[in-house]
Design a protein around this motif. Structure first.
Motif, PDB file in Angstrom:
ATOM      1  N   ALA A  21      -4.068  -7.098   0.097  1.00 52.78           N
ATOM      2  CA  ALA A  21      -2.783  -7.327   0.758  1.00 52.78           C
ATOM      3  C   ALA A  21      -2.746  -8.712   1.396  1.00 52.78           C
ATOM      4  O   ALA A  21      -1.754  -9.430   1.276  1.00 52.78           O
ATOM      5  N   ASP A  22      -3.819  -9.089   2.045  1.00 55.64           N
ATOM      6  CA  ASP A  22      -3.834 -10.349   2.808  1.00 55.64           C
ATOM      7  C   ASP A  22      -4.002 -11.570   1.911  1.00 55.64           C
ATOM      8  O   ASP A  22      -3.446 -12.627   2.191  1.00 55.64           O
ATOM      9  N   ASN A  23      -4.805 -11.439   0.860  1.00 57.13           N
ATOM     10  CA  ASN A  23      -5.184 -12.602   0.046  1.00 57.13           C
ATOM     11  C   ASN A  23      -4.533 -12.631  -1.335  1.00 57.13           C
ATOM     12  O   ASN A  23      -4.743 -13.586  -2.097  1.00 57.13           O
ATOM     13  N   ALA A  68      -6.429  -1.656  -7.977  1.00 55.03           N
ATOM     14  CA  ALA A  68      -6.453  -0.832  -6.766  1.00 55.03           C
ATOM     15  C   ALA A  68      -4.984  -0.486  -6.562  1.00 55.03           C
ATOM     16  O   ALA A  68      -4.253  -1.230  -5.919  1.00 55.03           O
ATOM     17  N   ASN A  69      -4.545   0.582  -7.172  1.00 52.55           N
ATOM     18  CA  ASN A  69      -3.105   0.887  -7.201  1.00 52.55           C
ATOM     19  C   ASN A  69      -2.488   0.768  -5.808  1.00 52.55           C
ATOM     20  O   ASN A  69      -3.056   1.313  -4.865  1.00 52.55           O
ATOM     21  N   PRO A  70      -1.400   0.084  -5.687  1.00 50.77           N
ATOM     22  CA  PRO A  70      -0.517  -0.459  -6.724  1.00 50.77           C
ATOM     23  C   PRO A  70      -0.855  -1.875  -7.176  1.00 50.77           C
ATOM     24  O   PRO A  70      -0.145  -2.420  -8.013  1.00 50.77           O
ATOM     25  N   PHE A  71      -1.926  -2.468  -6.659  1.00 50.04           N
ATOM     26  CA  PHE A  71      -2.243  -3.860  -6.972  1.00 50.04           C
ATOM     27  C   PHE A  71      -2.996  -3.997  -8.294  1.00 50.04           C
ATOM     28  O   PHE A  71      -3.875  -3.185  -8.608  1.00 50.04           O
ATOM     29  N   SER A  72      -2.684  -5.086  -9.017  1.00 51.26           N
ATOM     30  CA  SER A  72      -3.449  -5.448 -10.210  1.00 51.26           C
ATOM     31  C   SER A  72      -4.195  -6.744  -9.928  1.00 51.26           C
ATOM     32  O   SER A  72      -3.633  -7.681  -9.351  1.00 51.26           O
ATOM     33  N   ASP A  94       4.401   0.802  -9.816  1.00 56.34           N
ATOM     34  CA  ASP A  94       3.572   0.119  -8.818  1.00 56.34           C
ATOM     35  C   ASP A  94       4.282  -1.087  -8.207  1.00 56.34           C
ATOM     36  O   ASP A  94       3.950  -1.501  -7.091  1.00 56.34           O
ATOM     37  N   SER A  95       5.244  -1.671  -8.935  1.00 61.64           N
ATOM     38  CA  SER A  95       5.976  -2.795  -8.340  1.00 61.64           C
ATOM     39  C   SER A  95       6.791  -2.316  -7.136  1.00 61.64           C
ATOM     40  O   SER A  95       7.043  -3.083  -6.209  1.00 61.64           O
ATOM     41  N   LEU A  96       7.189  -1.054  -7.138  1.00 68.19           N
ATOM     42  CA  LEU A  96       7.828  -0.468  -5.955  1.00 68.19           C
ATOM     43  C   LEU A  96       6.775   0.083  -4.992  1.00 68.19           C
ATOM     44  O   LEU A  96       7.038   0.239  -3.796  1.00 68.19           O
ATOM     45  N   GLY A  97       5.595   0.350  -5.517  1.00 64.04           N
ATOM     46  CA  GLY A  97       4.501   0.844  -4.671  1.00 64.04           C
ATOM     47  C   GLY A  97       4.024  -0.206  -3.680  1.00 64.04           C
ATOM     48  O   GLY A  97       3.618   0.128  -2.562  1.00 64.04           O
ATOM     49  N   ILE A  98       4.085  -1.480  -4.076  1.00 63.41           N
ATOM     50  CA  ILE A  98       3.607  -2.539  -3.167  1.00 63.41           C
ATOM     51  C   ILE A  98       4.474  -2.631  -1.907  1.00 63.41           C
ATOM     52  O   ILE A  98       3.941  -2.572  -0.789  1.00 63.41           O
ATOM     53  N   PRO A  99       5.816  -2.731  -2.026  1.00 61.74           N
ATOM     54  CA  PRO A  99       6.592  -2.732  -0.782  1.00 61.74           C
ATOM     55  C   PRO A  99       6.466  -1.423  -0.007  1.00 61.74           C
ATOM     56  O   PRO A  99       6.536  -1.428   1.229  1.00 61.74           O
ATOM     57  N   ALA A 100       6.265  -0.308  -0.722  1.00 65.44           N
ATOM     58  CA  ALA A 100       6.091   0.967  -0.016  1.00 65.44           C
ATOM     59  C   ALA A 100       4.772   0.968   0.764  1.00 65.44           C
ATOM     60  O   ALA A 100       4.713   1.419   1.914  1.00 65.44           O
ATOM     61  N   ALA A 101       3.718   0.452   0.144  1.00 64.82           N
ATOM     62  CA  ALA A 101       2.404   0.447   0.804  1.00 64.82           C
ATOM     63  C   ALA A 101       2.361  -0.527   1.976  1.00 64.82           C
ATOM     64  O   ALA A 101       1.726  -0.262   2.998  1.00 64.82           O
ATOM     65  N   LEU A 102       3.029  -1.682   1.802  1.00 63.20           N
ATOM     66  CA  LEU A 102       2.958  -2.721   2.829  1.00 63.20           C
ATOM     67  C   LEU A 102       4.128  -2.649   3.812  1.00 63.20           C
ATOM     68  O   LEU A 102       4.115  -3.360   4.830  1.00 63.20           O
ATOM     69  N   ASN A 103       5.111  -1.792   3.493  1.00 64.88           N
ATOM     70  CA  ASN A 103       6.286  -1.641   4.358  1.00 64.88           C
ATOM     71  C   ASN A 103       6.968  -2.990   4.611  1.00 64.88           C
ATOM     72  O   ASN A 103       7.184  -3.402   5.752  1.00 64.88           O
ATOM     73  N   ILE A 104       7.274  -3.675   3.502  1.00 65.27           N
ATOM     74  CA  ILE A 104       7.880  -5.008   3.583  1.00 65.27           C
ATOM     75  C   ILE A 104       9.070  -5.088   2.621  1.00 65.27           C
ATOM     76  O   ILE A 104       9.191  -4.285   1.702  1.00 65.27           O
ATOM     77  N   ASP A 105       9.913  -6.100   2.865  1.00 66.93           N
ATOM     78  CA  ASP A 105      10.985  -6.424   1.929  1.00 66.93           C
ATOM     79  C   ASP A 105      10.413  -7.303   0.823  1.00 66.93           C
ATOM     80  O   ASP A 105       9.566  -8.167   1.096  1.00 66.93           O
ATOM     81  N   VAL A 106      10.854  -7.109  -0.409  1.00 66.15           N
ATOM     82  CA  VAL A 106      10.314  -7.883  -1.535  1.00 66.15           C
ATOM     83  C   VAL A 106      11.398  -8.196  -2.564  1.00 66.15           C
ATOM     84  O   VAL A 106      12.449  -7.561  -2.603  1.00 66.15           O
ATOM     85  N   LEU A 107      11.065  -9.169  -3.390  1.00 69.38           N
ATOM     86  CA  LEU A 107      11.767  -9.412  -4.652  1.00 69.38           C
ATOM     87  C   LEU A 107      10.788  -9.028  -5.757  1.00 69.38           C
ATOM     88  O   LEU A 107       9.627  -9.456  -5.728  1.00 69.38           O
TER      89      LEU A 107
ATOM     90  N   GLU B  14      11.759   6.596  -3.982  1.00 75.78           N
ATOM     91  CA  GLU B  14      11.437   7.735  -3.096  1.00 75.78           C
ATOM     92  C   GLU B  14      10.010   8.221  -3.348  1.00 75.78           C
ATOM     93  O   GLU B  14       9.265   8.521  -2.412  1.00 75.78           O
ATOM     94  N   LEU B  15       9.622   8.284  -4.633  1.00 77.30           N
ATOM     95  CA  LEU B  15       8.260   8.702  -4.959  1.00 77.30           C
ATOM     96  C   LEU B  15       7.240   7.684  -4.435  1.00 77.30           C
ATOM     97  O   LEU B  15       6.191   8.062  -3.895  1.00 77.30           O
ATOM     98  N   SER B  16       7.559   6.400  -4.573  1.00 79.61           N
ATOM     99  CA  SER B  16       6.633   5.350  -4.115  1.00 79.61           C
ATOM    100  C   SER B  16       6.370   5.458  -2.622  1.00 79.61           C
ATOM    101  O   SER B  16       5.239   5.284  -2.167  1.00 79.61           O
TER     102      SER B  16
END
Lengths: 151, 54
Positions: A21-23, A68-72, A94-107, B14-16
């Motif tokens: 996440a950090d690097n 390391a899901n969601p990261f490649s 997983d592209s939606l998993g990253i903002p979900a995991a980090l709780n951030i806004d993304v493009l 929602e699943l994510s």
């Protein structure tokens, strides 16, 4: 299935995710050993235990983290950007998993070279746009871990 | 192999949120199949595709 996962292994797992996440890249086992000031061999062994338990995924025959899901750890067709950071996701989910995991806004920039097409998605304040588009899940849940790269 | 399934972006978001919200937590210990089933069911994914047993 391999050996029991210990508190140490869970600590390694957390540090791998924090590092990703950090690097914006996968850590080598030496990176984590340096961070925790511990023996690199212990971390290397832990990487393999976590792999056996599907808590991360190593490149076949190596000590290097691939997923390391969601990261490649390697570039994919799914790039996730936030501020001055960007990560590669393993798949559309997983592209939606990253903002979900980090709780951030993304493009999200999703490229489909076979179709000569690209899609942009935004996650903004917990909402996703283009909600009407579809993501295809090719494999049923029971087969997700048969071959994680394909999944 | 059965055919895949199509989910809307809204469903996958929602699943994510359910699947990944605790991945950066030091307390995350993985999840059981039963817990995964509960997540799927929470957003209406009830078909055999989303069950671990065939």
């Amino acid at each position: 299935m391999g050996k029991t996962i210990t508190h140490f292994d869970l600590k390694i797992r957390y540090q791998v995710y924090r590092f990703f996440a950090d690097n914006c890249r996968a850590p080598a086992f030496q990176d984590i050993a340096d961070l925790l000031n511990t023996e690199s061999e212990k971390v290397r062994v832990s990487f393999h235990k976590l792999h056996e338990r599907h808590m991360l995924f190593l490149e076949p025959g190596s000590d290097s983290i691939r997923i390391a899901n969601p990261f490649s750890a390697i570039p994919t067709n799914f790039k996730v950007l936030s501020g001055n950071k960007s990560w590669w996701a393993n798949c559309a989910w997983d592209s939606l998993g990253i903002p979900a995991a980090l709780n951030i806004d993304v493009l999200i920039e999703a490229n489909f070279p076979d179709l000569d097409d690209a899609v942009e998605l935004h996650v903004d304040h917990g909402k996703v746009d283009n909600e009407q588009l579809y993501i295809y899940f090719p494999l049923p849940f029971r087969h997700w871990y048969d071959d994680l790269i394909y999944t | 192999m059965p055919a895949g399934e199509l989910l809307t972006i809204g469903q996958v978001w929602e699943l994510s949120k359910l699947w990944y919200r605790d991945r950066l937590s030091p307390d995350f210990k993985g999840r059981t199949i039963a817990e995964a089933h509960q997540m799927f069911e929470k957003i209406g994914l009830n078909t055999a595709f989303w069950r671990f047993e065939s």
